[in-house]
Design a protein around this motif. Sequence first.
Motif, PDB file in Angstrom:
ATOM      1  N   ALA A  54     -34.780 -24.105  92.227  1.00 32.40           N
ATOM      2  CA  ALA A  54     -33.605 -23.556  91.544  1.00 32.40           C
ATOM      3  C   ALA A  54     -33.916 -22.125  91.117  1.00 32.40           C
ATOM      4  O   ALA A  54     -34.187 -21.862  89.941  1.00 32.40           O
ATOM      5  N   PRO A  55     -33.896 -21.186  92.058  1.00 29.64           N
ATOM      6  CA  PRO A  55     -34.366 -19.820  91.785  1.00 29.64           C
ATOM      7  C   PRO A  55     -33.555 -19.067  90.741  1.00 29.64           C
ATOM      8  O   PRO A  55     -34.036 -18.057  90.222  1.00 29.64           O
ATOM      9  N   GLN A  56     -32.359 -19.521  90.417  1.00 24.01           N
ATOM     10  CA  GLN A  56     -31.563 -18.796  89.428  1.00 24.01           C
ATOM     11  C   GLN A  56     -31.901 -19.180  87.992  1.00 24.01           C
ATOM     12  O   GLN A  56     -31.436 -18.539  87.046  1.00 24.01           O
ATOM     13  N   LEU A  57     -32.718 -20.201  87.806  1.00 25.41           N
ATOM     14  CA  LEU A  57     -33.164 -20.541  86.466  1.00 25.41           C
ATOM     15  C   LEU A  57     -34.100 -19.466  85.926  1.00 25.41           C
ATOM     16  O   LEU A  57     -34.773 -18.765  86.683  1.00 25.41           O
ATOM     17  N   SER A  58     -34.164 -19.368  84.614  1.00 25.98           N
ATOM     18  CA  SER A  58     -34.985 -18.341  83.972  1.00 25.98           C
ATOM     19  C   SER A  58     -36.473 -18.563  84.252  1.00 25.98           C
ATOM     20  O   SER A  58     -36.956 -19.701  84.198  1.00 25.98           O
ATOM     21  N   PRO A  59     -37.220 -17.490  84.528  1.00 25.63           N
ATOM     22  CA  PRO A  59     -38.663 -17.630  84.738  1.00 25.63           C
ATOM     23  C   PRO A  59     -39.416 -18.007  83.472  1.00 25.63           C
ATOM     24  O   PRO A  59     -40.607 -18.341  83.526  1.00 25.63           O
ATOM     25  N   THR A  60     -38.749 -17.977  82.316  1.00 21.92           N
ATOM     26  CA  THR A  60     -39.408 -18.362  81.072  1.00 21.92           C
ATOM     27  C   THR A  60     -39.527 -19.874  80.921  1.00 21.92           C
ATOM     28  O   THR A  60     -40.272 -20.343  80.055  1.00 21.92           O
ATOM     29  N   LEU A  61     -38.823 -20.645  81.743  1.00 22.71           N
ATOM     30  CA  LEU A  61     -38.935 -22.103  81.678  1.00 22.71           C
ATOM     31  C   LEU A  61     -40.338 -22.521  82.098  1.00 22.71           C
ATOM     32  O   LEU A  61     -40.893 -22.014  83.071  1.00 22.71           O
ATOM     33  N   GLN A  62     -40.912 -23.483  81.371  1.00 19.36           N
ATOM     34  CA  GLN A  62     -42.305 -23.872  81.568  1.00 19.36           C
ATOM     35  C   GLN A  62     -42.492 -24.894  82.692  1.00 19.36           C
ATOM     36  O   GLN A  62     -43.541 -24.955  83.311  1.00 19.36           O
ATOM     37  N   GLY A  63     -41.481 -25.707  82.921  1.00 18.67           N
ATOM     38  CA  GLY A  63     -41.582 -26.776  83.901  1.00 18.67           C
ATOM     39  C   GLY A  63     -40.615 -27.876  83.546  1.00 18.67           C
ATOM     40  O   GLY A  63     -39.635 -27.644  82.828  1.00 18.67           O
ATOM     41  N   GLY A  64     -40.899 -29.085  84.031  1.00 19.67           N
ATOM     42  CA  GLY A  64     -39.980 -30.165  83.725  1.00 19.67           C
ATOM     43  C   GLY A  64     -40.322 -31.451  84.441  1.00 19.67           C
ATOM     44  O   GLY A  64     -41.381 -31.593  85.061  1.00 19.67           O
ATOM     45  N   LEU A  65     -39.412 -32.394  84.346  1.00 21.18           N
ATOM     46  CA  LEU A  65     -39.510 -33.670  85.027  1.00 21.18           C
ATOM     47  C   LEU A  65     -38.390 -33.771  86.055  1.00 21.18           C
ATOM     48  O   LEU A  65     -37.224 -33.519  85.736  1.00 21.18           O
ATOM     49  N   PHE A  66     -38.748 -34.156  87.277  1.00 21.47           N
ATOM     50  CA  PHE A  66     -37.760 -34.336  88.344  1.00 21.47           C
ATOM     51  C   PHE A  66     -37.602 -35.821  88.611  1.00 21.47           C
ATOM     52  O   PHE A  66     -38.583 -36.559  88.735  1.00 21.47           O
TER      53      PHE A  66
ATOM     54  N   LYS B 297     -27.208 -19.841  77.290  1.00 19.02           N
ATOM     55  CA  LYS B 297     -27.768 -18.489  77.326  1.00 19.02           C
ATOM     56  C   LYS B 297     -29.291 -18.532  77.234  1.00 19.02           C
ATOM     57  O   LYS B 297     -29.861 -19.172  76.352  1.00 19.02           O
ATOM     58  N   GLY B 298     -29.938 -17.858  78.171  1.00 18.48           N
ATOM     59  CA  GLY B 298     -31.388 -17.831  78.230  1.00 18.48           C
ATOM     60  C   GLY B 298     -31.985 -18.821  79.211  1.00 18.48           C
ATOM     61  O   GLY B 298     -33.185 -18.751  79.496  1.00 18.48           O
ATOM     62  N   LEU B 299     -31.184 -19.719  79.741  1.00 15.94           N
ATOM     63  CA  LEU B 299     -31.692 -20.681  80.721  1.00 15.94           C
ATOM     64  C   LEU B 299     -31.644 -20.145  82.149  1.00 15.94           C
ATOM     65  O   LEU B 299     -32.241 -20.744  83.049  1.00 15.94           O
ATOM     66  N   PHE B 300     -30.937 -19.030  82.352  1.00 10.68           N
ATOM     67  CA  PHE B 300     -30.798 -18.435  83.685  1.00 10.68           C
ATOM     68  C   PHE B 300     -31.231 -16.973  83.655  1.00 10.68           C
ATOM     69  O   PHE B 300     -31.278 -16.337  82.599  1.00 10.68           O
ATOM     70  N   LYS B 301     -31.507 -16.455  84.824  1.00 10.19           N
ATOM     71  CA  LYS B 301     -31.822 -15.033  84.931  1.00 10.19           C
ATOM     72  C   LYS B 301     -30.630 -14.189  84.491  1.00 10.19           C
ATOM     73  O   LYS B 301     -30.796 -13.137  83.887  1.00 10.19           O
ATOM     74  N   GLN B 302     -29.437 -14.652  84.826  1.00 10.91           N
ATOM     75  CA  GLN B 302     -28.200 -14.003  84.390  1.00 10.91           C
ATOM     76  C   GLN B 302     -27.324 -15.054  83.720  1.00 10.91           C
ATOM     77  O   GLN B 302     -27.204 -16.180  84.217  1.00 10.91           O
ATOM     78  N   ASP B 303     -26.686 -14.684  82.614  1.00 14.29           N
ATOM     79  CA  ASP B 303     -25.865 -15.634  81.870  1.00 14.29           C
ATOM     80  C   ASP B 303     -24.722 -16.173  82.719  1.00 14.29           C
ATOM     81  O   ASP B 303     -24.215 -15.493  83.622  1.00 14.29           O
ATOM     82  N   LEU B 304     -24.314 -17.377  82.413  1.00 13.97           N
ATOM     83  CA  LEU B 304     -23.223 -18.013  83.144  1.00 13.97           C
ATOM     84  C   LEU B 304     -21.900 -17.308  82.859  1.00 13.97           C
ATOM     85  O   LEU B 304     -21.641 -16.853  81.743  1.00 13.97           O
ATOM     86  N   ASP B 305     -21.063 -17.273  83.873  1.00 18.60           N
ATOM     87  CA  ASP B 305     -19.738 -16.654  83.782  1.00 18.60           C
ATOM     88  C   ASP B 305     -18.758 -17.672  83.203  1.00 18.60           C
ATOM     89  O   ASP B 305     -18.499 -18.715  83.801  1.00 18.60           O
TER      90      ASP B 305
END
Length: 414
Positions: free
Chosen positions: A180-192, A336-344
């Motif tokens: 999910a390349p549009q997610l913010s790079p500040t996210l640490q990881g997660g569970l899939f 806000k802050g979860l993506f590289k660019q804020d949602l429209d």
Amino acid sequence: MTTTDTDIAVVGAGIVGVACALQLARQGRRVLLIDRQAPGHGASWGNAGHLATEQVFPIADLSILKRLPAMLLDPMGPLRLDWKYLPRALPWFSRLLLNLRQAPFQRSVAGIRALNEASLDAWQRLLASIERSHLLKADGSLLVFEHQASRQPLDALRARLQQQGVPVDCWSSDNLREAAPQLSPTLQGGLFFPRTGHFLDPYQVVGELFSAARAHGVRFVRAHVSGGRLLADGVALDSDQGLFQARQVLVSGGAHSAALTKALTGRQVPLDTERGYHLMLPGERQRLPFAVTSLERKFIMTPMADGLRLAGTVEFAGLEAPPSMQRAWQLHRLSKGLFKQDLDAEGATPWMGFRPSLPDSLPVIDRVCDGRVLLAFGHQHLGLTQAAVTAEWVGRMVERSAGVETAAYRLDRF
């Protein structure tokens, strides 16, 4: 209007009721579907669209005691209890707290897990049977976290899920960027969660199932059923469109099921409603490949055909209070802050609906009153997830066939 040639009257045309109506018609029953609204226009219209098979734990744990002050004081919190509704909610919350004891809590987990483990396969069978498999994307879903302090509780959650047999993979930040390349790079990881998925349009799913049901002879009447009573050879239902009679009735009215259940069975069901909100963003059709939930912010973002749906906020305020649509708009602020660019948010539309919740987080799926009354309601926020398997179980209950164990969901547990 009196209907005497009806085998089963299904009261409630949400996703559970429509799926059950189709199943019963395919088994040769003459089915009448009744709802005050058009099919799919209740909670089924605005749910999160997430096939949440990974959510095997009850809606609350003991941490709810620590959160109670915030629930009462923070109108924008992810879990809110309207203080004006508190006196009416206290009996329900008292039952919920009793169900947090170890033995009943584990029974709830086992009951939820039994339904969820069968849900994905049941949905794939059902959609394939109406040639609409494309409406479900079984591509998994993701729970992300932002702060290092969240890593320990995330690892603990992963361990608990693995103990319950839930398929779960640990993803690094590199995995997030790749998928999910549009997610913010500040996210640490997660569970899939690979055995989950999402629906491209939950309302369309109801519509397609309803069309298939009508093709199998299901009749639909728009009416408000105000009461009912047992007859020697069936049931009678009172409505604003007259009297309906049938050999059996299936109560599948979601959050509105308690009164009719009481009228027919004499049992008072402790049914309350989680008021859920969503915000639909039509300009965000390509932002995510699958549903993504934020661990810290406690909401979900689901890609759909008509945009990105933000959902997940819960409010206890009953069936009568007007919606607080600022809670829906709060979801955009949370993103806000979860993506590289804020949602429209241009053209965004808010929504509120009623999720039917019982204090042990299990639905009622049962056959009572010598088989004249069938029950399928109270699926809380898992109605979409569990609808297809519930329909299969209801079909087996009607046929009195083996292969389904519904003891955990019986009416007489209350």
